[in-house]
Design a protein around this motif. Structure first.
Motif, short mmCIF file in Angstrom:
data_model
loop_
_atom_site.label_atom_id
_atom_site.label_comp_id
_atom_site.label_asym_id
_atom_site.label_seq_id
_atom_site.Cartn_x
_atom_site.Cartn_y
_atom_site.Cartn_z
N PRO A 10 32.08 17.87 16.34
CA PRO A 10 31.92 16.90 17.43
C PRO A 10 30.73 16.09 16.64
O PRO A 10 30.01 16.42 16.06
CB PRO A 10 31.28 17.78 18.42
CG PRO A 10 31.67 18.97 18.30
CD PRO A 10 31.91 19.27 16.95
N GLU A 11 31.07 14.47 17.24
CA GLU A 11 30.01 13.79 16.70
C GLU A 11 30.17 13.18 15.36
O GLU A 11 29.34 12.58 14.67
CB GLU A 11 28.55 13.76 17.22
CG GLU A 11 28.38 14.08 18.61
CD GLU A 11 28.52 12.78 19.32
OE1 GLU A 11 28.15 11.74 19.11
OE2 GLU A 11 29.30 13.14 20.26
N TYR A 179 20.94 14.38 14.31
CA TYR A 179 21.31 15.41 14.08
C TYR A 179 22.64 15.76 14.76
O TYR A 179 22.57 15.56 15.93
CB TYR A 179 20.32 16.64 14.18
CG TYR A 179 19.04 16.61 13.20
CD1 TYR A 179 18.97 16.51 12.09
CD2 TYR A 179 17.80 16.72 13.87
CE1 TYR A 179 17.93 16.36 11.32
CE2 TYR A 179 16.59 16.70 13.38
CZ TYR A 179 16.77 16.45 11.90
OH TYR A 179 15.40 16.57 11.05
N VAL A 180 23.62 16.12 14.00
CA VAL A 180 24.95 16.22 14.56
C VAL A 180 25.14 17.84 14.73
O VAL A 180 26.15 18.09 15.44
CB VAL A 180 26.06 15.82 13.78
CG1 VAL A 180 26.01 13.97 13.92
CG2 VAL A 180 26.07 16.18 12.33
N ASN A 206 26.14 17.05 23.13
CA ASN A 206 27.55 17.20 22.52
C ASN A 206 27.50 17.52 21.20
O ASN A 206 28.32 16.94 20.22
CB ASN A 206 28.31 16.13 22.91
CG ASN A 206 29.84 16.03 22.47
OD1 ASN A 206 30.48 17.05 22.81
ND2 ASN A 206 30.40 14.95 21.91
N ILE A 207 26.68 18.33 20.56
CA ILE A 207 26.75 18.73 19.42
C ILE A 207 27.10 20.09 19.17
O ILE A 207 26.81 20.80 20.18
CB ILE A 207 25.39 18.17 18.76
CG1 ILE A 207 24.21 18.94 19.38
CG2 ILE A 207 25.19 16.60 18.75
CD1 ILE A 207 22.74 18.42 18.44
N SER A 208 27.11 20.81 18.15
CA SER A 208 27.47 22.15 17.96
C SER A 208 26.84 22.93 17.03
O SER A 208 25.95 22.23 16.14
CB SER A 208 29.15 22.29 17.59
OG SER A 208 29.16 21.50 16.33
N ALA A 209 27.12 24.11 17.13
CA ALA A 209 26.17 25.17 16.15
C ALA A 209 27.28 25.64 15.00
O ALA A 209 28.31 25.80 15.23
CB ALA A 209 26.02 26.39 16.86
#
Length: 313
Positions: A10-11, A179-180, A206-209
């Motif tokens: 995402p992003e 940071y995305v 809306n960011i991920s690990a």
């Protein structure tokens, strides 16, 4: 059900294989020949996302740091496949390039580019949260590197939820890069603070690990069993898991793995992917044999995820 469709982070515009290959063992427990064999097999099987850091592996006697990047760089040059891959590396923990001051980030990035023998890094992480440096200064350095085409996106590693949110807020206010992704420890044996704190922050933005230690330093490979002695450089790191609780998790993984005819490593990684805030987990392999255990991507049924959630609480 197996599923090896690529994952879009995402992003970003980064489409990656749903297993990120960790480079922490390259130049440590895997020499250059072993490392290149793993890299060859990973890409042969469809892998395209490699994670390393400038600090890998300066903790080894005789090493100075950058060994993993050098091995990957030599391999990229020999194979001529840089354009097919997503490469992530990190800054802040190398003893000769510590912290997140702008001048250090710029210098460290240029040195990583040289070791990797490439003109750009796809995903560049702040390897830890350097609280001695104003966040805006750190993000400003990344802005410079992005404008120069040396990095594409930035990520945070080992940041608390509150500090990650602060960085995102500053980036929004001051029109700086955001940071995305967040890279932190998350696995069946270590579910917090990710689930208790970080996960909601990621969802809200809306960011991920992209979690590291997805196999709990090797414990979730199943090689650690009651009464079994394991010869591994990481054996001392899993002592706290070798108890009734830990072996209960292994037993549940065994049951699910048998039903899918897969390794328990593959099931442990599938559990991570079942979390909607995870883009793709990171796992490393010292040998091709170890790699084959983790490359199969499977989608777990809801009752399988529920069982693993229950036994790992």
């Amino acid at each position: 059900m197996t599923n090896t469709a690529s994952v879009t982070i995402p992003e970003t515009t980064l489409d990656v294989y749903p297993l990120c290959l960790g480079g922490n063992v390259f130049g440590w427990s895997a020499d250059e020949s072993q490392s290149q064999a793993v890299l060859d097999k990973y890409t042969e099987l469809g892998g395209d996302f490699i994670d390393t850091a400038d600090v890998y592996s300066d903790w080894v006697a005789g090493n100075v740091g950058g060994e993993s990047e050098v091995i990957i760089g030599n391999w990229l040059k020999a194979r001529g496949n840089r354009h097919q891959l997503v490469i992530a590396t990190k800054v802040a923990k190398l003893s000769t390039r510590p912290g997140l001051r702008p001048e250090n980030i710029i210098a460290a990035c240029n040195e990583s580019l040289q070791r990797l023998q490439t003109d750009h890094i796809d995903l560049y992480y702040s390897h830890y949260d350097d609280k001695e440096v104003p966040i805006a200064e750190t993000l400003g350095a990344y802005q410079t590197l992005i404008s120069e085409g040396k990095i594409r996106y930035i990520g945070a590693s080992q940041h608390t939820a509150s500090r990650l949110q602060e960085a995102i807020d500053i980036a929004t206010k001051e029109n700086l890069p955001k940071y995305v992704v967040l890279q932190d420890e998350y696995n069946l044996m270590a579910r917090n603070p990710f689930e208790s704190e970080q996960q909601e922050e990621l969802k809200a933005n809306n960011i991920s690990a992209i979690p590291y230690c997805g196999l709990a330093r090797g414990f979730l490979t199943g090689k650690y069993r009651p009464g079994v002695s394991v010869d591994s450089v990481r054996a001392s790191a899993v002592v706290d898991y070798q108890n009734d609780h830990g072996y209960g998790v292994i037993a549940a993984l065994d049951t699910i793995a048998k039903s899918h005819n897969l390794s328990i490593s593959a099931i442990a990684l599938a559990w991570l992917r079942a979390n909607p805030q995870v883009s793709t987990p990171i796992a490393s392999a010292r040998t091709v044999e170890q790699l084959l255990e983790i490359m199969k991507v499977v989608e777990l049924a809801s009752d399988e995820v529920a069982l693993l959630n229950k036994v790992s609480r």
